[in-house]
Write a protein that holds these residues in place. Sequence first.
Motif, PDB file in Angstrom:
ATOM      1  N   UNK A 123       0.833  -1.200   0.000  1.00  0.00           N
ATOM      2  CA  UNK A 123       0.000   0.000   0.000  1.00  0.00           C
ATOM      3  C   UNK A 123       0.876   1.263   0.000  1.00  0.00           C
ATOM      4  N   UNK A 124       1.973   1.226   0.764  1.00  0.00           N
ATOM      5  CA  UNK A 124       2.888   2.364   0.759  1.00  0.00           C
ATOM      6  C   UNK A 124       3.457   2.590  -0.642  1.00  0.00           C
ATOM      7  N   UNK A 125       3.783   1.498  -1.338  1.00  0.00           N
ATOM      8  CA  UNK A 125       4.305   1.618  -2.703  1.00  0.00           C
ATOM      9  C   UNK A 125       3.244   2.172  -3.644  1.00  0.00           C
ATOM     10  N   UNK A 126       2.023   1.682  -3.504  1.00  0.00           N
ATOM     11  CA  UNK A 126       0.937   2.185  -4.354  1.00  0.00           C
ATOM     12  C   UNK A 126       0.693   3.663  -4.088  1.00  0.00           C
ATOM     13  N   UNK A 127       0.738   4.066  -2.824  1.00  0.00           N
ATOM     14  CA  UNK A 127       0.567   5.485  -2.492  1.00  0.00           C
ATOM     15  C   UNK A 127       1.662   6.328  -3.146  1.00  0.00           C
ATOM     16  N   UNK A 128       2.888   5.809  -3.158  1.00  0.00           N
ATOM     17  CA  UNK A 128       3.997   6.544  -3.761  1.00  0.00           C
ATOM     18  C   UNK A 128       3.788   6.681  -5.276  1.00  0.00           C
ATOM     19  N   UNK A 129       3.269   5.627  -5.883  1.00  0.00           N
ATOM     20  CA  UNK A 129       2.995   5.674  -7.327  1.00  0.00           C
ATOM     21  C   UNK A 129       1.894   6.695  -7.621  1.00  0.00           C
ATOM     22  N   UNK A 176      -5.321  -1.703  -9.265  1.00  0.00           N
ATOM     23  CA  UNK A 176      -4.295  -2.077  -8.290  1.00  0.00           C
ATOM     24  C   UNK A 176      -4.842  -1.933  -6.870  1.00  0.00           C
ATOM     25  N   UNK A 177      -5.585  -0.864  -6.620  1.00  0.00           N
ATOM     26  CA  UNK A 177      -6.185  -0.652  -5.304  1.00  0.00           C
ATOM     27  C   UNK A 177      -7.181  -1.763  -4.982  1.00  0.00           C
ATOM     28  N   UNK A 178      -8.012  -2.120  -5.962  1.00  0.00           N
ATOM     29  CA  UNK A 178      -8.994  -3.182  -5.751  1.00  0.00           C
ATOM     30  C   UNK A 178      -8.295  -4.520  -5.497  1.00  0.00           C
ATOM     31  N   UNK A 179      -7.220  -4.793  -6.249  1.00  0.00           N
ATOM     32  CA  UNK A 179      -6.492  -6.036  -6.050  1.00  0.00           C
ATOM     33  C   UNK A 179      -5.891  -6.130  -4.667  1.00  0.00           C
ATOM     34  N   UNK A 180      -5.423  -5.009  -4.143  1.00  0.00           N
ATOM     35  CA  UNK A 180      -4.852  -4.996  -2.799  1.00  0.00           C
ATOM     36  C   UNK A 180      -5.916  -5.278  -1.745  1.00  0.00           C
ATOM     37  N   UNK A 181      -7.120  -4.757  -1.948  1.00  0.00           N
ATOM     38  CA  UNK A 181      -8.222  -5.042  -1.023  1.00  0.00           C
ATOM     39  C   UNK A 181      -8.584  -6.522  -1.050  1.00  0.00           C
ATOM     40  N   UNK A 182      -8.654  -7.096  -2.245  1.00  0.00           N
ATOM     41  CA  UNK A 182      -8.948  -8.524  -2.366  1.00  0.00           C
ATOM     42  C   UNK A 182      -7.889  -9.345  -1.645  1.00  0.00           C
ATOM     43  N   UNK A 183      -6.641  -8.941  -1.800  1.00  0.00           N
ATOM     44  CA  UNK A 183      -5.534  -9.626  -1.150  1.00  0.00           C
ATOM     45  C   UNK A 183      -5.703  -9.624   0.373  1.00  0.00           C
ATOM     46  N   UNK A 184      -6.101  -8.489   0.908  1.00  0.00           N
ATOM     47  CA  UNK A 184      -6.275  -8.371   2.359  1.00  0.00           C
ATOM     48  C   UNK A 184      -7.398  -9.279   2.850  1.00  0.00           C
ATOM     49  N   UNK A 185      -8.540  -9.232   2.184  1.00  0.00           N
ATOM     50  CA  UNK A 185      -9.682 -10.027   2.630  1.00  0.00           C
ATOM     51  C   UNK A 185      -9.381 -11.524   2.538  1.00  0.00           C
ATOM     52  N   UNK A 225      -2.723 -17.640  -2.473  1.00  0.00           N
ATOM     53  CA  UNK A 225      -2.133 -16.440  -1.896  1.00  0.00           C
ATOM     54  C   UNK A 225      -0.875 -16.003  -2.620  1.00  0.00           C
ATOM     55  N   UNK A 226       0.070 -16.922  -2.788  1.00  0.00           N
ATOM     56  CA  UNK A 226       1.371 -16.533  -3.323  1.00  0.00           C
ATOM     57  C   UNK A 226       1.267 -16.082  -4.773  1.00  0.00           C
ATOM     58  N   UNK A 227       0.581 -16.837  -5.612  1.00  0.00           N
ATOM     59  CA  UNK A 227       0.508 -16.473  -7.025  1.00  0.00           C
ATOM     60  C   UNK A 227      -0.254 -15.153  -7.204  1.00  0.00           C
ATOM     61  N   UNK A 228      -1.227 -14.899  -6.332  1.00  0.00           N
ATOM     62  CA  UNK A 228      -1.997 -13.663  -6.452  1.00  0.00           C
ATOM     63  C   UNK A 228      -1.123 -12.457  -6.138  1.00  0.00           C
ATOM     64  N   UNK A 229      -0.437 -12.472  -4.956  1.00  0.00           N
ATOM     65  CA  UNK A 229       0.329 -11.279  -4.605  1.00  0.00           C
ATOM     66  C   UNK A 229       1.548 -11.111  -5.499  1.00  0.00           C
TER      67      UNK A 229
END
Length: 395
Positions: free
Chosen positions: A262-268, A290-299, A320-324
């Motif tokens: 998330x910090x990297x996405x914020x920087x981008x 990218x934001x939506x994918x990060x939310x899916x990853x968290x849930x 998990x691994x292949x997704x992130x």
Amino acid sequence: MNLTFSPEDEAFRAEVAQWLSDNLRGEFALLKGRGGPGDEDAFVEERKRWERRLGEGGWIGLGWPEEWGGRNLDLSRQVIFNEEYARAGGPGRAGHIGETLLAPTLLAFGTTAQKERFLPKIRRGEEFWCQGYSEPNAGSDLSNIKTRARLAGGRWSIEGQKIWTSLAHEADWCFVLARAVDGSRGREGLVYLLVPMDQPGVTVRPIVQITGTSEFNEVYFDGAETAAENVVGEIGAGWKVAMATLSYERGISTLGQQMLFRNELDRIMETARENGAVEDAGIRRRLAAAYAGLKIMRYNALRMLSHDHAGGLPREAYITKIFWATWHRDLGELAMEVMGPEAEVVGEDGFNLLQRLFLFSRSDTIYAGTNQIQRNIIAERALELPREPRGECHG
């Protein structure tokens, strides 16, 4: 799966945030946001001192039993710490491998003597570990390892080579998977050994990456030794212990990893606003994806961590691994597009953080199981499809 936190949890969150604010200053201020993937050669000694500061504050081994120096905190509190650590810009953990991989392995399989010897120094941030698994011909097929260990006179003697060994050049100890039974093949006859790195017979050769850093190493064992009692689990049953260690990679720290993402996405996104790239509709769409994918990853991670692991990994753990890894690789590509022509220019101080993100994220789909192997695992273990033929091909 509980997506909310209690008032007591939020009070704990405030405690964590305050401690980090109070301590990530002075001599440690320069560590903020440094030492993560692709930047792990930054401020090595300072990050080791930071590890000791974490130990003094009681922030190592949060989920360990109290009898072994932990705080026995529940899942919610461990998630909160990892999230707040990343939010505060906490540096890459020099003790990550010891705390999150070896320690839970020892708690599950280790002897009392092993726990007494190794856990306190991990908890105090005084000893650092690396993982001796992959070999030149045993990466995705780990069961093909050739490194051998022989027991004689109360000592194990180890011969072989490991590769892609993260932080081996900074580690005091290595947990090594080796073949201990003559004539054994595949998953049989393996042993899981705890091996000191500072001894004759251990040679570490850094592998320099395109980033100019060398997080990974080749490690050669040429008669390196360790004591007979430094076997975790039973001789010949090392595969079981090794797989347990790998399962801990999918643990609590994944939530902290996501906060770093998330910090990297914020920087981008900040870069896109500054250079006007955000005006491009295609860039905006990809930032939103990218934001939506990060939310899916968290849930998905919370769902996985909420599962009772006594019955084995839930199906969602297998993706998990292949997704992130795929998401993070794509994020690196997005970073370069947002930077535009400047992405191809290296400054006087070397690669900037977004360039490092792009270069290092190319390895995400390879280490800890390639995407191709992950697909096989999902098919065979999660979906219970027929196993891929592994015999010889006669064309």
